[in-house]
Enzyme design. Sequence first.
Site, PDB file in Angstrom:
ATOM      1  N   TRP A  64      -3.165  -2.489  -1.647  1.00 26.58           N
ATOM      2  CA  TRP A  64      -2.810  -3.806  -2.197  1.00 26.58           C
ATOM      3  C   TRP A  64      -3.506  -4.784  -1.258  1.00 26.58           C
ATOM      4  O   TRP A  64      -3.124  -4.930  -0.098  1.00 26.58           O
ATOM      5  CB  TRP A  64      -1.300  -3.976  -2.183  1.00 26.58           C
ATOM      6  CG  TRP A  64      -0.796  -5.220  -2.824  1.00 26.58           C
ATOM      7  CD1 TRP A  64      -0.595  -5.447  -4.152  1.00 26.58           C
ATOM      8  CD2 TRP A  64      -0.422  -6.434  -2.167  1.00 26.58           C
ATOM      9  NE1 TRP A  64      -0.109  -6.708  -4.360  1.00 26.58           N
ATOM     10  CE2 TRP A  64      -0.010  -7.344  -3.147  1.00 26.58           C
ATOM     11  CE3 TRP A  64      -0.398  -6.839  -0.844  1.00 26.58           C
ATOM     12  CZ2 TRP A  64       0.428  -8.636  -2.857  1.00 26.58           C
ATOM     13  CZ3 TRP A  64       0.046  -8.120  -0.536  1.00 26.58           C
ATOM     14  CH2 TRP A  64       0.435  -8.996  -1.542  1.00 26.58           C
ATOM     15  N   GLU A  98       7.236 -13.593 -13.286  1.00 23.21           N
ATOM     16  CA  GLU A  98       6.566 -12.483 -12.576  1.00 23.21           C
ATOM     17  C   GLU A  98       6.054 -11.408 -13.527  1.00 23.21           C
ATOM     18  O   GLU A  98       5.159 -10.654 -13.158  1.00 23.21           O
ATOM     19  CB  GLU A  98       7.469 -11.877 -11.510  1.00 23.21           C
ATOM     20  CG  GLU A  98       8.660 -11.102 -11.984  1.00 23.21           C
ATOM     21  CD  GLU A  98       9.416 -10.483 -10.806  1.00 23.21           C
ATOM     22  OE1 GLU A  98       8.794 -10.089  -9.813  1.00 23.21           O
ATOM     23  OE2 GLU A  98      10.650 -10.398 -10.897  1.00 23.21           O
ATOM     24  N   LYS A 104      12.160 -13.763 -13.245  1.00 25.20           N
ATOM     25  CA  LYS A 104      11.838 -12.610 -14.099  1.00 25.20           C
ATOM     26  C   LYS A 104      10.719 -12.958 -15.066  1.00 25.20           C
ATOM     27  O   LYS A 104       9.779 -12.218 -15.255  1.00 25.20           O
ATOM     28  CB  LYS A 104      13.105 -12.199 -14.881  1.00 25.20           C
ATOM     29  CG  LYS A 104      13.652 -10.807 -14.734  1.00 25.20           C
ATOM     30  CD  LYS A 104      13.356 -10.063 -13.498  1.00 25.20           C
ATOM     31  CE  LYS A 104      13.869 -10.724 -12.287  1.00 25.20           C
ATOM     32  NZ  LYS A 104      13.513 -10.192 -11.003  1.00 25.20           N
ATOM     33  N   HIS A 161      16.782 -36.446 -12.144  1.00 25.31           N
ATOM     34  CA  HIS A 161      16.098 -36.858 -10.905  1.00 25.31           C
ATOM     35  C   HIS A 161      14.626 -36.464 -10.924  1.00 25.31           C
ATOM     36  O   HIS A 161      13.981 -36.440  -9.891  1.00 25.31           O
ATOM     37  CB  HIS A 161      16.818 -36.242  -9.709  1.00 25.31           C
ATOM     38  CG  HIS A 161      18.249 -36.664  -9.610  1.00 25.31           C
ATOM     39  ND1 HIS A 161      18.643 -37.901  -9.157  1.00 25.31           N
ATOM     40  CD2 HIS A 161      19.383 -36.020  -9.987  1.00 25.31           C
ATOM     41  CE1 HIS A 161      19.960 -37.997  -9.217  1.00 25.31           C
ATOM     42  NE2 HIS A 161      20.437 -36.878  -9.727  1.00 25.31           N
ATOM     43  N   CYS A 196       0.837  -1.198   0.000  1.00 27.21           N
ATOM     44  CA  CYS A 196       0.000   0.000   0.000  1.00 27.21           C
ATOM     45  C   CYS A 196       0.873   1.249   0.000  1.00 27.21           C
ATOM     46  O   CYS A 196       1.967   1.255   0.525  1.00 27.21           O
ATOM     47  CB  CYS A 196      -0.873   0.020   1.248  1.00 27.21           C
ATOM     48  SG  CYS A 196      -1.812  -1.481   1.457  1.00 27.21           S
ATOM     49  N   ARG A 244       4.481   0.552  -6.714  1.00 28.86           N
ATOM     50  CA  ARG A 244       4.505  -0.453  -5.628  1.00 28.86           C
ATOM     51  C   ARG A 244       3.446  -1.521  -5.835  1.00 28.86           C
ATOM     52  O   ARG A 244       3.452  -2.554  -5.167  1.00 28.86           O
ATOM     53  CB  ARG A 244       4.281   0.252  -4.285  1.00 28.86           C
ATOM     54  CG  ARG A 244       5.308   1.326  -3.975  1.00 28.86           C
ATOM     55  CD  ARG A 244       4.784   2.279  -2.919  1.00 28.86           C
ATOM     56  NE  ARG A 244       4.611   1.634  -1.651  1.00 28.86           N
ATOM     57  CZ  ARG A 244       5.492   1.698  -0.665  1.00 28.86           C
ATOM     58  NH1 ARG A 244       6.586   2.387  -0.842  1.00 28.86           N
ATOM     59  NH2 ARG A 244       5.298   1.082   0.481  1.00 28.86           N
ATOM     60  N   LYS A 279       5.984  -3.979  -5.218  1.00 29.07           N
ATOM     61  CA  LYS A 279       7.429  -3.743  -5.277  1.00 29.07           C
ATOM     62  C   LYS A 279       8.090  -4.022  -3.934  1.00 29.07           C
ATOM     63  O   LYS A 279       9.183  -4.541  -3.875  1.00 29.07           O
ATOM     64  CB  LYS A 279       7.722  -2.297  -5.681  1.00 29.07           C
ATOM     65  CG  LYS A 279       9.212  -1.977  -5.798  1.00 29.07           C
ATOM     66  CD  LYS A 279       9.898  -2.843  -6.824  1.00 29.07           C
ATOM     67  CE  LYS A 279      11.372  -2.559  -6.957  1.00 29.07           C
ATOM     68  NZ  LYS A 279      12.027  -3.552  -7.842  1.00 29.07           N
ATOM     69  N   GLU A 318      17.004 -16.855 -11.119  1.00 27.45           N
ATOM     70  CA  GLU A 318      16.626 -15.435 -11.275  1.00 27.45           C
ATOM     71  C   GLU A 318      15.960 -15.207 -12.621  1.00 27.45           C
ATOM     72  O   GLU A 318      14.967 -14.495 -12.735  1.00 27.45           O
ATOM     73  CB  GLU A 318      17.863 -14.549 -11.106  1.00 27.45           C
ATOM     74  CG  GLU A 318      17.644 -13.078 -11.353  1.00 27.45           C
ATOM     75  CD  GLU A 318      16.577 -12.439 -10.454  1.00 27.45           C
ATOM     76  OE1 GLU A 318      16.166 -13.067  -9.458  1.00 27.45           O
ATOM     77  OE2 GLU A 318      16.138 -11.321 -10.781  1.00 27.45           O
ATOM     78  N   ASN A 356      -1.216   0.842   6.115  1.00 25.75           N
ATOM     79  CA  ASN A 356      -0.411  -0.136   5.387  1.00 25.75           C
ATOM     80  C   ASN A 356       0.080  -1.123   6.433  1.00 25.75           C
ATOM     81  O   ASN A 356       0.688  -0.726   7.421  1.00 25.75           O
ATOM     82  CB  ASN A 356       0.781   0.562   4.712  1.00 25.75           C
ATOM     83  CG  ASN A 356       1.641  -0.430   3.935  1.00 25.75           C
ATOM     84  OD1 ASN A 356       1.214  -1.563   3.677  1.00 25.75           O
ATOM     85  ND2 ASN A 356       2.850  -0.022   3.589  1.00 25.75           N
ATOM     86  N   GLY A 357      -0.239  -2.413   6.243  1.00 26.18           N
ATOM     87  CA  GLY A 357       0.194  -3.423   7.218  1.00 26.18           C
ATOM     88  C   GLY A 357      -0.951  -4.376   7.503  1.00 26.18           C
ATOM     89  O   GLY A 357      -1.943  -4.415   6.780  1.00 26.18           O
TER      90      GLY A 357
HETATM   91  C1  AGP Z   1      11.895  -9.598  -7.785  1.00 23.23           C
HETATM   92  O1  AGP Z   1      11.809  -9.184  -9.133  1.00 23.23           O
HETATM   93  C2  AGP Z   1      10.617  -9.314  -7.029  1.00 23.23           C
HETATM   94  N1  AGP Z   1      10.218  -7.968  -7.148  1.00 23.23           N
HETATM   95  C3  AGP Z   1      10.713  -9.792  -5.594  1.00 23.23           C
HETATM   96  O2  AGP Z   1      11.081 -11.144  -5.602  1.00 23.23           O
HETATM   97  C4  AGP Z   1      11.725  -9.029  -4.707  1.00 23.23           C
HETATM   98  O3  AGP Z   1      13.042  -9.337  -5.094  1.00 23.23           O
HETATM   99  C5  AGP Z   1      11.518  -9.476  -3.257  1.00 23.23           C
HETATM  100  O4  AGP Z   1      10.207  -9.108  -2.872  1.00 23.23           O
HETATM  101  C6  AGP Z   1      12.529  -8.857  -2.284  1.00 23.23           C
HETATM  102  O5  AGP Z   1      12.371  -7.457  -2.280  1.00 23.23           O
HETATM  103  P1  AGP Z   1      13.487  -6.576  -1.535  1.00 23.23           P
HETATM  104  O6  AGP Z   1      14.789  -6.795  -2.263  1.00 23.23           O
HETATM  105  O7  AGP Z   1      12.984  -5.170  -1.641  1.00 23.23           O
HETATM  106  O8  AGP Z   1      13.568  -7.049  -0.116  1.00 23.23           O
END
Ligand code: AGP
Length: 608
Positions: free
Chosen positions: A75, A490, A487, A506, A2, A27, A603, A483, A99-100
Site C-alpha cells: 500500500w 469511503e 460509510k 451556522h 501492506c 487490507r 483496513k 458514521e 510494512n511501515g
Molecule cells: C472505517 O470504516 C474505516 N475503515 C476506518 O475509519 C477505521 O475505522 C479506522 O482506520 C480505525 O481502524 P481501527 O478501528 O482498526 O483502529
Amino acid sequence: MCGIVGYVGDKNAQDFLVSGLKRLEYRGYDSAGVATFDESGKATLVKTKGKIADLESKLARERREDKAGIGHTRWATHGEPSEVNAHPHQVGDIYLVHNGIIENYKELKDQLKGYEFKSETDSEVLAALIDSFYKNGEYPLTNAVVQALKLVKGTYGIAVMSDKNPDEIVVARAGSPLVIGVGHGETLIASDASALLGHTKQAIYLNDGEIATVSKNSVEIKTLNAEPVSAKVEEIETNLAAIQKDGYEHFLLKEIMEQPESLKETLRGRVNTRDWMVHLGGPGLTEGELRKVKHLVIVGCGTAYHAGLLAAYYIEQFTPEITVEVVIASEYRYRQAYIPRDSVALIVSQSGETADTLACLREIKKQGVPTIGIVNAIGSTIAREVDGGTYVHVGPEISVASTKAFTSQAVAMVMFGLTIAQAKGVRSGILRPYISEIAKLPEEIKRVLDEFNEPMQEMAQKYKDYDHAIYLGRDTAYPTAMEGALKLKEISYIDANAYAFGELKHGPLALVDDRFFEFALLPEGELYDKAVSNVQEVLARGGHVIAVTNKKEFDLPVEDVVKITTSIELMAPILMNLIAQLFAYYIAVGKGYDVDQPRNLAKSVTVE
Ligand code: AGP
C-alpha cells in the site's frame, strides 16, 4: 496496509505465499510480489503493479518448486504504485519485504555509498543497509539485520532472506504487526494471523523490538540487544469460515447482516437480565477504582472515533459527575494534553494495529493513566499493550469499511460506562432501561436488517448518481450521522459530510441545492421536534431529504422516509446506523465500485 507472508518448510513456497497474500487482500494494496529460493539459493523474484491475480499470471510463467520464500502486498507510502516500487526489494544478496515507514531513509541512503537504487522506496534503502552489514555473507543474516535496525528511525515489520542462506527467514518488528505460524516441519510468517489459517493454529506474536530467526523446525527470538526472548505459542482464535464470504457477494454485506450474531458475541456473559447488571471482566479495574473515575478519555480513528462519540452521549446520560472526552488519535498524540487524576482511557480499535491509536496508548500510559482496550483483533498490538480490555468478539472484519465493529464497539463502551455507574451506586431504575435495550438489540437489529435490506437496495438506485450528501442528526443521532457519512464516502466516493442539525443555520444550510441529498436521522425523544424544524428548513430550500425515524406519526413531505418500528428508544440510533450501512453498500454496488477494497484505503492503517 501492506501484507507480509513468508514460508520455509517442505511444501511449495509459491503456493503458500500467493494464498497467504490473498487472505491479506482485504487490507488494501496496489502492487504485490514474491521471492522464492531453491536449496542452492537460486532466487526467483516476481513482482507486479496491480492485483494478486496479475502476480499469479506472471508466476504461471515462473513456476518453481522452491521450499522457502517471502511475499508482500504494498500500500504505497513512498513512491507510486509500480513494479519497481513493489516488494520484495533485492539489494545484493538481500531480499526484503517491509510494512511501515523508515523516517530517516534519506539520511541512510546518503550514507550508503556505491549502491544504485532502482526504486523510490524507503524499504529498498533498508535492504541496502542490511546488505552493507551482511557483506556477501561475511556476517550471519540476523546480525546484519540487527546492525541495520539499530540505525533506523520509524516503524517496520520486515521479513528478510538471503540467497546465501535460503532456508532461513529473519523477521523483526517495531510498530507493524508480525505473527509466526508454527507448523509441522514448516514455519510460516504473516502480518495477520488470518493468512495462517488452514496451515496452523499455533502462533507466536512478535513484539516491538524483537527479532526472530526462523527455519522450518526452529524459531529463535531475541531483542535487538541480543537478549533471548522465550517464544510464547498461542492458539489462533479465529477460523477459516469466519474469513469466507458464505455466499454473500461482498464481505461488507456479510458483515452488515451478521451484526445480530456478532453483537450477541459481544454481549455474551456480560449482560445479566436477571439482576439487570453488566459484568465486564476484562478492564481489570476494582469496584473502588471504578467508583473513583471522574474523567474518561476515549481515543480512536475513523469509525472507532465515531463509536466513542456515540458511547459518550450515553455514558453522560446515566453516570453522574463524569466528564467524557472523545479524541481523534492522530490529533491527540501530538497535543500537550493533560489528563486529570482519576481518569481512565478507552483505546478503541478494531484491528488493534492503528499506528496513531497505538501511539496515543503509549503516550497516555506514560502519564500513568489506566488504559482499557476496546479491540476486536485478538492478540493485536494494542490488545497486548493496554492495562486491561474488553474484546468485542465480532470475528474478523474483512471489508475495509467497518460495520459490525462499530455497533459492538459503541455498545461495549456503553457497557463499560454502566460498570462505572454501577460502581458509583447509580440507581438500577436509571440503568435498567439501557441494559434492557442492550439485551434486546441483537433481535431488533435482525428485524431491521431483514425488513429494510431490499427497500434500501431499491432506494440506493435513486441516489447513487448524486455527487454530494449531507448527513444530519442531533444528540446520539449526530455521531451516528457522522458514521453514516463516512460509510458512504469511503465506499461510494460521494462527498458526504455530517453536521449537527443545530449547526445547519451556522453555515451548512448554504450548501442545500439540487447537487445534494440530505440523510436525516430523527429518533423519537425530546429533541425530535427540533430536528423536524431543521428538516423543514432544508425542505424550504428545495432539499432532497431522506428521513430515517422511529416516530410513527412522521409525516413531513420528504422524498423518502424509512420508518423503523421498534421498542428500542434510547439506542434507536444503533438501528438507524444499519439503514445508513445498507444505503452506502447498495449505492457503492450500484456504482460498480470495489466495495470491500475501496480505492486509496486500507483496513488497518499501521502507518501515520
Ligand atoms: C472505517 O470504516 C474505516 N475503515 C476506518 O475509519 C477505521 O475505522 C479506522 O482506520 C480505525 O481502524 P481501527 O478501528 O482498526 O483502529
